[in-house]
Scaffold this active site. Structure first.
Site, short mmCIF file in Angstrom:
data_model
loop_
_atom_site.label_atom_id
_atom_site.label_comp_id
_atom_site.label_asym_id
_atom_site.label_seq_id
_atom_site.Cartn_x
_atom_site.Cartn_y
_atom_site.Cartn_z
N TRP A 1 -18.34 -1.71 -39.83
CA TRP A 1 -18.46 -3.16 -40.18
C TRP A 1 -19.63 -3.14 -41.22
O TRP A 1 -20.87 -2.69 -40.75
CB TRP A 1 -18.75 -4.28 -39.43
CG TRP A 1 -17.30 -4.47 -38.51
CD1 TRP A 1 -16.07 -3.63 -38.78
CD2 TRP A 1 -17.06 -5.55 -37.96
NE1 TRP A 1 -15.14 -4.49 -37.85
CE2 TRP A 1 -15.56 -5.42 -37.61
CE3 TRP A 1 -17.62 -6.67 -37.56
CZ2 TRP A 1 -15.05 -6.61 -36.85
CZ3 TRP A 1 -16.99 -7.69 -36.82
CH2 TRP A 1 -15.84 -7.68 -36.48
N LYS B 1 -14.88 -4.29 -43.87
CA LYS B 1 -14.50 -2.94 -42.94
C LYS B 1 -14.16 -1.91 -43.77
O LYS B 1 -13.49 -1.65 -44.54
CB LYS B 1 -13.32 -3.59 -42.11
CG LYS B 1 -13.55 -4.58 -41.05
CD LYS B 1 -13.06 -5.83 -41.66
CE LYS B 1 -13.10 -7.13 -40.89
NZ LYS B 1 -12.72 -8.30 -41.58
N THR C 1 -15.04 -30.94 -43.88
CA THR C 1 -15.62 -29.58 -44.42
C THR C 1 -15.04 -29.06 -45.32
O THR C 1 -13.71 -29.06 -45.59
CB THR C 1 -15.78 -28.82 -42.92
OG1 THR C 1 -14.31 -28.32 -42.92
CG2 THR C 1 -16.31 -29.37 -41.96
#
Lengths: 562, 562
Positions: free
Chosen positions: A453, A448, A190
């Site tokens: 959020w 944030k 990955t």
């Protein structure tokens, strides 16, 4: 009365392991005459596919490859890649699909880390390979792949030969043995944005189960069936990336015509789609955007082309633009660690009856409903399951029969990945009352601000609906007063123009509708030529932060400071 | 480099067993509002299905049922049967689906042989049960099922209670445990024509794999998709017979509307099909024939109803007659021992393009192409694989992940069934160059005459094309000169008439075409009111031989002695 005594035999009394070789059985049985096509160079049928896989398996064995050996592939999407995806695991070896877009240092790292023994390499990568050869610690041999009929095997590296010559020298029959279905079949790395690439791996059992469920989802389970046995398939997600999402295994099991495009050149992709009658593909949003924008795309009619979108969030603007060109996009969700399929967009019968096409689009772009055998929940920081109310965000955690069991040789990262027995995706999502999952962001990309959020993804989605915006990326940048504030990069559509007031006005309507709060309107917006992407076409937010964070008034043509 | 050391973990390090409970997950996620319907009595949605399965599981546990216990069901097709097919195996117990059409002696034999502990019994069977109770050796309790809201639990037998009352008393939540996927989930008895019924059994793993492949075959893999997520399903194969071919598990996983008709009354089946919009069913040929012949069927339009045919050969005459009424029949092949799906009719894209509907019918009535994960061959008496030439007959042998591992507590018969590691079906078939399997006969029904083998099935198929013939059965009868000669029973269509010359002339054309040899024209043909059938609706050739062999000039209105 004991269950074991009465009816349950031990597994060994009934040995029918789930093996990749079984996926190869049925395609030929259904439609042996259908073709496997590689660009304008190669075209053969399923009988030949089976024969060539046997020849390749025999060639690999003759090259000293046996069960447990890792055989890597450095190649663009081709019929040869498909053959390798079967032949290598079918002899009990493990295919390592090298991400050829990684840096040389990263490729060296993954080759050594996976302990590759043999590398099948396209001659296009020979210059690269020659620079890396001395640093490989486990590679014993190479096998040359070439589009050139007179390809010469380099004499300065240990090559076992050239692909077609090796195949021609081998018999077209071979017996593939049965072995433990929990044997590893595939591995790849990955491309995280921090640290070394991490190796994931999947067993024969996992790939067979993934293939069966993916087939069911694409066929009978989809409210808009995506791929059935008469479709023509062309991947536009690299085969080195999660086995092109496993679809080549599905297509082969179904006996579907398959078209492999080599390296992705937009005009060529359009030509192949048109000429070969491709009706089903899959890719990340950036690629379909690239295709739709290319010269050749302006001259053709795409209608009938269904494209599954994954890898990054599919925004509504792109989905509607594609629809205008006749391309039906539909989202699915998964990641390298999950083989990858976890969920797919699903539009219920009632919605299809009652909603307009545009209203339905809100469901087609969602990560959608977890597919059969997948358990998916969102959890808070304490690992507590969150309600399915469409509002409460949490990290997506999953259980399924086809998740990587660990990061290879990374016990600490693996423990983090599998905390509490669930695989932690690092994605933030909501699940609504209908069970529809909507990915809101990567945990690390959430902005944030002012105690709230903000989902960078949601903001990107809304900005993408602005008529002049072609592409957009939003990241959080430090703000002394608000902790973080959003910062946006936009690419303007050709021939269009945009100003700050127009974008602000566009976003203001969503504030008024209560969909975002006013802190979500970006502090600064930069117009750029292009947005940094990772090797698999995702927005590279780490790069964006690095490029712009230090000099927020530097990099692009800034529009505004709100 | 050892495979095990490097990448392959032990299965125990990654416990994700394939369990029936997982099939229940996704139906509700896709379409929670879709209905489960029982006749005109009960109608509820997938949320309630899940709740009721939990309540039933809790009730079973409260009744002392635990892992490994065998819980039998004596019931017609209903929502309760569906609930039992999930709840019983989900708590680790084994569901024994009693064939209620067996004789009382046979039912007693199967109940004792399977070691049933609890029997869920429809009150319709109470008189039968009372006569059997004393002869049960392992049954401890009964649980009453009734369509009557005021059903009273009999006081003279050990009943734990009535189904609805027990469910109402239990909580609608429960945790279903993980356990070994090789645990047995279901068992039932095959109705062979000789000897005692034989018990077959299937594990959780087998049923999950069978469900996934059956879903793929019915959805994406079928050239004419049989069942996709918008279909409405009604079984017309009893749920006690190979779990209604596994389709209730498929339908539940897909979130499809399901209609359960109770006992099969033709007029009611037609009413339900019409009223509930049923688009997908499955049954043996005799049942669809019965439905098409009933009074109510003459008044309605069946168009859009797809019916999968198995259990016996589907002949072309019936398929064409059904098509005229708007019913699309398509064959599949399997048996009790095989869970059951082995192969399904498949019409290639080229055939669909080039053949007329009637020509395509020759492929739609064939056993067809083995489904994914199934290996199927035909072998001669020495177990040698026969060529795929469409001519050479042999016994069908199979390997697949969902075959019964044995006949329960029958080591000798099990060894015969599994000779050489392949399951022996007892069916005689050819496989052609396209890989299409055509069942020619049961081994024991083949007619050996003049050194040739005549397929009784093929002969029945050809005779069924005679315009006056509604039903036909052919058996071999001893002949001093030719060893055996065919003997036929025919049922004439209402209002039609038939004579020997007409049937002979009809068959003569196939002799002229080379499709059958002249020995195949039956020696004697009897016109009868009805043909003996087994409890699952198959032609009972053993019975026919018993009825007619001794007095060949006795039983019916004989037409001819050729």
């Amino acid at each position: 009365m004991s269950q074991t005594r009465v009816l349950a035999p031990t597994p060994s009394a009934y040995p029918f392991p789930l093996l990749i070789k079984q996926l190869l059985l049925s395609g030929r049985r259904y439609e042996s005459g259908r073709e496997i096509v590689y660009r304008d160079r190669v075209r053969y049928d399923y009988n030949q596919l089976n024969e060539r896989i046997c020849r390749l398996a025999n060639a690999l064995k003759a090259s000293g490859i046996g069960p447990g050996d890792v055989v890597a592939v450095m190649e663009w999407d081709s019929h040869r890649y498909l053959e390798a995806m079967f032949a290598i695991p079918m002899i009990g070896a493990i295919i390592h699909t090298i991400n050829v877009r990684l840096s040389p240092d990263q490729i060296i790292y993954t080759v050594n880390h996976a302990e590759d023994k043999l590398i099948l390499v396209n001659d296009e990568f020979l210059p690269l390979l020659k620079g890396m050869h001395d640093q490989f610690t486990t590679v014993e041999n190479y096998l040359l792949i070439s589009d050139n009929d007179d390809a010469q095997v380099p004499s300065d590296l240990p090559f076992v030969g050239e692909y077609e010559a090796l195949l021609a020298a081998q018999p077209a029959e071979c017996e593939f043995p049965d072995f433990d279905e929990n044997s590893v079949a595939t591995t790849f790395y990955t491309t995280g944005t921090t640290g070394n690439p991490k190796g994931v791996y999947f067993t024969h059992r996992q790939l067979v189960l993934h293939t069966l469920v993916e087939t069911a989802v694409m066929g009978g389970l989809g409210s808009t069936p995506l791929m059935n046995s008469d479709d023509v398939y062309m991947p536009v997600t690299p085969m080195f990336h999660v086995h092109a999402w496993g679809v080549p295994y599905v297509a082969t099991m179904m006996g579907i015509k398959q078209v492999y495009p080599g390296r992705y050149e937009p005009d060529l992709l359009v030509d192949l789609q048109q000429r070969e009658g491709v009706t089903y593909s899959h890719c990340v949003p950036a690629i379909i955007q690239m295709i739709m924008g290319c010269k050749r795309a302006q001259e053709v009619n795409f209608s009938g082309w269904k494209v599954l979108i994954g890898g990054s969030a599919l925004n509504k603007g792109l989905a509607l633009a594609a629809l205008e060109k006749g391309i039906k996009l539909s989202a699915a969700y998964g990641m390298s660690e999950t083989c990858p399929l976890l969920s797919a967009a699903y539009v219920t019968e009632v919605m299809r009856d009652q909603l307009s096409d545009e209203e339905q689009m809100d469901y087609r772009i969602a990560a959608g409903v977890p597919v059969p055998l997948v358990q998916l929940e969102v959890v808070d920081g304490d690992g507590k399951f969150q309600p399915h109310d469409g509002e409460t965000v949490g990290e997506v955690v999953v259980r399924a029969p086809w998740l990587t069991q660990a990061y290879f040789k990374e016990p600490e990262k693996s423990e983090e990945l599998w905390a509490n027995g669930w695989l932690h995706t690092g994605d933030v999502a909501t699940i609504d009352e209908l069970g529809i999952v909507r990915i809101r962001d990567r945990i690390k990309d959430v902005i944030k601000t002012g105690g709230e959020w903000i989902s960078s993804l949601e903001l990107e989605g809304l900005m993408s609906l602005h008529p002049a915006i072609a592409e957009v990326a939003v990241v959080g940048v430090p703000d002394p007063q608000w902790d973080e504030r959003p910062f946006a990069l936009v690419v303007v559509k050709p021939g269009e123009d945009v100003d700050a007031a127009s974008i602000k006005k566009h976003l203001k309507q969503y504030v008024d509708e209560g969909r975002i709060n006013k802190w979500a309107i970006p502090t600064q917006i930069a117009v750029v030529e292009s947005i940094p992407k990772t090797s698999v076409g995702k927005l590279n937010k780490k790069q964006i932060r690095a490029d712009y964070a230090d000099s927020l008034n530097g990099g692009g043509a800034f529009l505004s400071s709100v």
